[in-house]
Design a protein around this motif. Structure first.
Motif, PDB file in Angstrom:
ATOM      1  N   GLY A  58       0.841  -1.195   0.000  1.00 22.36           N
ATOM      2  CA  GLY A  58       0.000   0.000   0.000  1.00 22.36           C
ATOM      3  C   GLY A  58       0.864   1.229   0.000  1.00 22.36           C
ATOM      4  O   GLY A  58       2.085   1.148   0.119  1.00 22.36           O
ATOM      5  N   PRO A  59       0.237   2.376  -0.140  1.00 26.92           N
ATOM      6  CA  PRO A  59       1.011   3.608  -0.181  1.00 26.92           C
ATOM      7  C   PRO A  59       1.655   3.923   1.169  1.00 26.92           C
ATOM      8  O   PRO A  59       1.114   3.570   2.218  1.00 26.92           O
ATOM      9  CB  PRO A  59      -0.016   4.667  -0.561  1.00 26.92           C
ATOM     10  CG  PRO A  59      -1.326   4.100  -0.189  1.00 26.92           C
ATOM     11  CD  PRO A  59      -1.196   2.606  -0.272  1.00 26.92           C
ATOM     12  N   PRO A  60       2.793   4.578   1.125  1.00 26.41           N
ATOM     13  CA  PRO A  60       3.462   4.953   2.370  1.00 26.41           C
ATOM     14  C   PRO A  60       2.860   6.224   2.956  1.00 26.41           C
ATOM     15  O   PRO A  60       2.183   6.992   2.271  1.00 26.41           O
ATOM     16  CB  PRO A  60       4.902   5.224   1.911  1.00 26.41           C
ATOM     17  CG  PRO A  60       4.729   5.752   0.523  1.00 26.41           C
ATOM     18  CD  PRO A  60       3.567   4.980  -0.053  1.00 26.41           C
ATOM     19  N   ARG A  61       3.102   6.412   4.222  1.00 25.28           N
ATOM     20  CA  ARG A  61       2.869   7.716   4.848  1.00 25.28           C
ATOM     21  C   ARG A  61       4.206   8.438   4.764  1.00 25.28           C
ATOM     22  O   ARG A  61       5.235   7.893   5.163  1.00 25.28           O
ATOM     23  CB  ARG A  61       2.483   7.558   6.311  1.00 25.28           C
ATOM     24  CG  ARG A  61       1.154   6.932   6.523  1.00 25.28           C
ATOM     25  CD  ARG A  61       0.823   6.923   8.007  1.00 25.28           C
ATOM     26  NE  ARG A  61      -0.121   5.863   8.274  1.00 25.28           N
ATOM     27  CZ  ARG A  61      -0.294   5.301   9.454  1.00 25.28           C
ATOM     28  NH1 ARG A  61       0.411   5.702  10.487  1.00 25.28           N
ATOM     29  NH2 ARG A  61      -1.179   4.348   9.608  1.00 25.28           N
ATOM     30  N   LEU A  62       4.186   9.638   4.247  1.00 28.21           N
ATOM     31  CA  LEU A  62       5.411  10.424   4.122  1.00 28.21           C
ATOM     32  C   LEU A  62       5.205  11.782   4.751  1.00 28.21           C
ATOM     33  O   LEU A  62       4.238  12.479   4.428  1.00 28.21           O
ATOM     34  CB  LEU A  62       5.787  10.601   2.643  1.00 28.21           C
ATOM     35  CG  LEU A  62       6.098   9.332   1.864  1.00 28.21           C
ATOM     36  CD1 LEU A  62       6.274   9.655   0.390  1.00 28.21           C
ATOM     37  CD2 LEU A  62       7.326   8.644   2.426  1.00 28.21           C
ATOM     38  N   GLU A  63       6.099  12.139   5.642  1.00 30.10           N
ATOM     39  CA  GLU A  63       6.057  13.450   6.298  1.00 30.10           C
ATOM     40  C   GLU A  63       7.305  14.222   5.893  1.00 30.10           C
ATOM     41  O   GLU A  63       8.424  13.754   6.079  1.00 30.10           O
ATOM     42  CB  GLU A  63       6.039  13.275   7.811  1.00 30.10           C
ATOM     43  CG  GLU A  63       6.123  14.567   8.568  1.00 30.10           C
ATOM     44  CD  GLU A  63       6.353  14.359  10.062  1.00 30.10           C
ATOM     45  OE1 GLU A  63       6.713  15.346  10.718  1.00 30.10           O
ATOM     46  OE2 GLU A  63       6.201  13.227  10.552  1.00 30.10           O
ATOM     47  N   VAL A  64       7.100  15.385   5.321  1.00 29.69           N
ATOM     48  CA  VAL A  64       8.217  16.245   4.958  1.00 29.69           C
ATOM     49  C   VAL A  64       8.701  16.961   6.209  1.00 29.69           C
ATOM     50  O   VAL A  64       7.938  17.672   6.865  1.00 29.69           O
ATOM     51  CB  VAL A  64       7.817  17.275   3.884  1.00 29.69           C
ATOM     52  CG1 VAL A  64       8.955  18.246   3.610  1.00 29.69           C
ATOM     53  CG2 VAL A  64       7.391  16.568   2.595  1.00 29.69           C
ATOM     54  N   VAL A  65       9.949  16.748   6.548  1.00 27.49           N
ATOM     55  CA  VAL A  65      10.573  17.464   7.661  1.00 27.49           C
ATOM     56  C   VAL A  65      11.033  18.832   7.171  1.00 27.49           C
ATOM     57  O   VAL A  65      10.802  19.843   7.816  1.00 27.49           O
ATOM     58  CB  VAL A  65      11.755  16.659   8.249  1.00 27.49           C
ATOM     59  CG1 VAL A  65      12.473  17.443   9.337  1.00 27.49           C
ATOM     60  CG2 VAL A  65      11.268  15.308   8.756  1.00 27.49           C
ATOM     61  N   ARG A  66      11.674  18.827   5.987  1.00 31.90           N
ATOM     62  CA  ARG A  66      12.089  20.094   5.377  1.00 31.90           C
ATOM     63  C   ARG A  66      12.398  19.890   3.909  1.00 31.90           C
ATOM     64  O   ARG A  66      12.768  18.796   3.494  1.00 31.90           O
ATOM     65  CB  ARG A  66      13.269  20.728   6.098  1.00 31.90           C
ATOM     66  CG  ARG A  66      14.591  20.044   5.944  1.00 31.90           C
ATOM     67  CD  ARG A  66      15.725  20.694   6.745  1.00 31.90           C
ATOM     68  NE  ARG A  66      15.405  21.064   8.082  1.00 31.90           N
ATOM     69  CZ  ARG A  66      15.464  20.257   9.156  1.00 31.90           C
ATOM     70  NH1 ARG A  66      15.841  19.014   9.006  1.00 31.90           N
ATOM     71  NH2 ARG A  66      15.162  20.691  10.342  1.00 31.90           N
ATOM     72  N   LEU A  67      12.214  20.965   3.151  1.00 31.91           N
ATOM     73  CA  LEU A  67      12.624  21.031   1.754  1.00 31.91           C
ATOM     74  C   LEU A  67      13.597  22.187   1.623  1.00 31.91           C
ATOM     75  O   LEU A  67      13.318  23.286   2.107  1.00 31.91           O
ATOM     76  CB  LEU A  67      11.432  21.293   0.834  1.00 31.91           C
ATOM     77  CG  LEU A  67      10.367  20.214   0.696  1.00 31.91           C
ATOM     78  CD1 LEU A  67       9.215  20.719  -0.173  1.00 31.91           C
ATOM     79  CD2 LEU A  67      10.951  18.941   0.122  1.00 31.91           C
ATOM     80  N   VAL A  68      14.718  21.940   0.975  1.00 35.89           N
ATOM     81  CA  VAL A  68      15.727  22.966   0.758  1.00 35.89           C
ATOM     82  C   VAL A  68      15.993  23.017  -0.742  1.00 35.89           C
ATOM     83  O   VAL A  68      16.190  21.984  -1.381  1.00 35.89           O
ATOM     84  CB  VAL A  68      17.033  22.644   1.517  1.00 35.89           C
ATOM     85  CG1 VAL A  68      18.080  23.710   1.256  1.00 35.89           C
ATOM     86  CG2 VAL A  68      16.758  22.504   3.009  1.00 35.89           C
ATOM     87  N   GLU A  69      15.999  24.220  -1.289  1.00 34.41           N
ATOM     88  CA  GLU A  69      16.171  24.386  -2.730  1.00 34.41           C
ATOM     89  C   GLU A  69      17.397  25.223  -3.038  1.00 34.41           C
ATOM     90  O   GLU A  69      17.632  26.240  -2.387  1.00 34.41           O
ATOM     91  CB  GLU A  69      14.923  25.054  -3.308  1.00 34.41           C
ATOM     92  CG  GLU A  69      14.973  25.271  -4.793  1.00 34.41           C
ATOM     93  CD  GLU A  69      13.691  25.888  -5.321  1.00 34.41           C
ATOM     94  OE1 GLU A  69      13.652  26.190  -6.516  1.00 34.41           O
ATOM     95  OE2 GLU A  69      12.738  26.077  -4.542  1.00 34.41           O
ATOM     96  N   GLU A  70      18.144  24.783  -4.031  1.00 39.69           N
ATOM     97  CA  GLU A  70      19.248  25.574  -4.555  1.00 39.69           C
ATOM     98  C   GLU A  70      19.309  25.340  -6.056  1.00 39.69           C
ATOM     99  O   GLU A  70      19.500  24.202  -6.503  1.00 39.69           O
ATOM    100  CB  GLU A  70      20.576  25.179  -3.916  1.00 39.69           C
ATOM    101  CG  GLU A  70      21.724  26.049  -4.392  1.00 39.69           C
ATOM    102  CD  GLU A  70      23.022  25.765  -3.659  1.00 39.69           C
ATOM    103  OE1 GLU A  70      24.071  25.924  -4.288  1.00 39.69           O
ATOM    104  OE2 GLU A  70      22.981  25.378  -2.481  1.00 39.69           O
TER     105      GLU A  70
END
Length: 121
Positions: A58-70
Motif C-alpha cells: 500500500g502507499p506509504p505515509r510520508l512526512e516532509v521534515v524540510r525542503l531545501v532548494e538551490e
C-alpha cells in the motif's frame, strides 16, 4: 512555495496515494532513480514498475521534515512508514535529492534508513 518545491510536493502526494499517473507526470522521460544500497534505474517504464516495490502492499505515509532548494535541485528530508506484505510496517528516515530539468524531475537520489527502535535507530 517555489515551482520546484511544488513539483516535489505533487510527486510526494502521488506516492502518498499510490497514484502512478501523478508520479509519472512529474518525471522527465529519461528519469534516473537511485536508492543507494538497493538499485539504480533509468526511464519512466522502469520507474513505474518499481513504484510499489516488491515488499510493499500500500502507499506509504510520508512526512516532509524540510525542503531545501538551490538552483535546479530540491533536497527533501522525510520521515516515513510503509505497510509490507509480511504484515509489519517499516519505519524510515529518508534524504532525497531531486534534480529538476524543464519543469520535470530528471533525477532522484535517495538514502533510505529503516528504523527499528526509535526516530534515529
Amino acid at each position: 512555495m517555489s515551482a520546484h518545491k511544488q513539483l516535489v510536493e505533487t510527486y510526494l502526494d502521488g506516492f502518498r496515494t499510490n497514484d502512478h499517473a501523478t508520479i509519472l507526470s512529474c518525471l522527465a522521460d529519461d528519469i534516473r532513480w537511485t536508492v543507494f544500497g538497493h538499485f539504480r534505474l533509468t526511464g519512466k517504464d522502469a520507474y513505474d514498475a518499481e513504484i510499489d516495490g516488491p515488499d510493499f502492499v500500500g502507499p506509504p505515509r510520508l512526512e516532509v521534515v524540510r525542503l531545501v532548494e538551490e538552483g535546479d535541485t530540491v533536497m527533501a528530508e522525510l520521515r516515513g512508514w510503509a505497510p509490507q506484505k509480511d504484515g509489519d510496517p517499516v519505519r524510515m528516515s529518508m534524504a532525497e535529492v531531486f534534480v529538476i530539468r524543464d519543469g520535470k524531475i530528471a533525477e532522484r537520489r535517495a538514502w533510505v534508513i529503516p528504523l527499528a527502535e526509535n526516530e534515529y535507530r
